[in-house]
Design a protein around this motif. Structure first.
Motif, mmCIF file in Angstrom:
data_model
loop_
_atom_site.group_PDB
_atom_site.id
_atom_site.type_symbol
_atom_site.label_atom_id
_atom_site.label_comp_id
_atom_site.label_asym_id
_atom_site.label_seq_id
_atom_site.Cartn_x
_atom_site.Cartn_y
_atom_site.Cartn_z
ATOM 1 N N VAL A 16 -12.003 5.228 10.187
ATOM 2 C CA VAL A 16 -10.925 5.841 9.387
ATOM 3 C C VAL A 16 -9.570 5.275 9.826
ATOM 4 O O VAL A 16 -8.717 4.961 8.991
ATOM 5 C CB VAL A 16 -10.981 7.375 9.494
ATOM 6 N N ALA A 17 -9.367 5.117 11.140
ATOM 7 C CA ALA A 17 -8.098 4.550 11.621
ATOM 8 C C ALA A 17 -7.941 3.111 11.124
ATOM 9 O O ALA A 17 -6.841 2.696 10.717
ATOM 10 C CB ALA A 17 -8.053 4.599 13.143
ATOM 11 N N PHE A 18 -9.045 2.332 11.152
ATOM 12 C CA PHE A 18 -9.002 0.964 10.639
ATOM 13 C C PHE A 18 -8.634 0.958 9.160
ATOM 14 O O PHE A 18 -7.796 0.171 8.716
ATOM 15 C CB PHE A 18 -10.355 0.276 10.871
ATOM 16 N N CYS A 19 -9.271 1.831 8.377
ATOM 17 C CA CYS A 19 -8.990 1.901 6.927
ATOM 18 C C CYS A 19 -7.547 2.297 6.665
ATOM 19 O O CYS A 19 -6.897 1.730 5.779
ATOM 20 C CB CYS A 19 -9.946 2.881 6.257
ATOM 21 N N PHE A 23 -4.841 -0.062 4.824
ATOM 22 C CA PHE A 23 -4.156 0.450 3.644
ATOM 23 C C PHE A 23 -2.632 0.382 3.841
ATOM 24 O O PHE A 23 -1.890 -0.014 2.936
ATOM 25 C CB PHE A 23 -4.607 1.883 3.337
ATOM 26 N N ALA A 24 -2.154 0.754 5.021
ATOM 27 C CA ALA A 24 -0.712 0.702 5.297
ATOM 28 C C ALA A 24 -0.219 -0.739 5.246
ATOM 29 O O ALA A 24 0.867 -1.021 4.704
ATOM 30 C CB ALA A 24 -0.421 1.321 6.665
ATOM 31 N N ASN A 25 -1.006 -1.663 5.786
ATOM 32 C CA ASN A 25 -0.642 -3.084 5.739
ATOM 33 C C ASN A 25 -0.600 -3.583 4.297
ATOM 34 O O ASN A 25 0.321 -4.308 3.893
ATOM 35 C CB ASN A 25 -1.645 -3.902 6.554
ATOM 36 N N TRP A 26 -1.557 -3.202 3.486
ATOM 37 C CA TRP A 26 -1.599 -3.612 2.086
ATOM 38 C C TRP A 26 -0.392 -3.076 1.329
ATOM 39 O O TRP A 26 0.245 -3.790 0.550
ATOM 40 C CB TRP A 26 -2.905 -3.114 1.452
ATOM 41 N N ILE A 27 -0.046 -1.795 1.581
ATOM 42 C CA ILE A 27 1.120 -1.184 0.915
ATOM 43 C C ILE A 27 2.402 -1.915 1.342
ATOM 44 O O ILE A 27 3.258 -2.214 0.499
ATOM 45 C CB ILE A 27 1.214 0.321 1.262
ATOM 46 N N ALA A 28 2.532 -2.206 2.622
ATOM 47 C CA ALA A 28 3.743 -2.886 3.106
ATOM 48 C C ALA A 28 3.883 -4.263 2.464
ATOM 49 O O ALA A 28 4.974 -4.642 2.024
ATOM 50 C CB ALA A 28 3.697 -2.997 4.633
ATOM 51 N N HIS A 29 2.806 -5.019 2.391
ATOM 52 C CA HIS A 29 2.876 -6.350 1.775
ATOM 53 C C HIS A 29 3.083 -6.256 0.273
ATOM 54 O O HIS A 29 3.724 -7.121 -0.322
ATOM 55 C CB HIS A 29 1.605 -7.151 2.092
ATOM 56 N N ARG A 30 2.551 -5.247 -0.333
ATOM 57 C CA ARG A 30 2.704 -5.072 -1.784
ATOM 58 C C ARG A 30 4.170 -4.855 -2.147
ATOM 59 O O ARG A 30 4.659 -5.392 -3.136
ATOM 60 C CB ARG A 30 1.854 -3.873 -2.224
#
Length: 107
Positions: A16-19, A23-30
């Motif tokens: 869950v921490a990895f996910c 997800f946070a990394n994907w949102i930041a790059h988005r």
């Protein structure tokens, strides 16, 4: 809690921490991604700036050449003026000498 339950719970928590991290990394790059239109616009602005700098450099070179030409022309004109003034002064002196000779000679 048995050892197996502990390992499974730890694995789930880590997954869950990895996910959440992914997800946070994907949102930041988005949200921080630069659009292709913006990149194209920056490239165009960069090219226009480069052309403007070249035009400015050409204008500066032209103005420096023109200034040198005008300075040279001014120096020539001043030299001609000095020569004309010297000639005029000599002509006035000669005229005064001739007047003096005419007025002092007996008729």
């Amino acid at each position: 809690m048995s050892r197996t339950e502990f390992v499974v719970a730890t694995a789930i928590i880590l997954f869950v921490a990895f996910c959440l991290g992914w997800f946070a990394n994907w949102i930041a790059h988005r949200f921080s991604r630069v659009a292709a239109d913006d990149v194209a616009q920056l490239d165009r602005m960069s090219q226009e700036l480069h052309e403007a700098e070249e035009t400015r450099d050409q204008a500066i070179t032209y103005l420096q050449q023109r200034e040198a030409e005008l300075t040279n022309q001014l120096a020539q004109t001043e030299a001609e003026l000095r020569a004309a003034m010297d000639g005029l002064r000599d002509a006035r002196q000669e005229t005064e000498e001739l007047r003096t000779q005419l007025t002092h000679e007996p008729a």
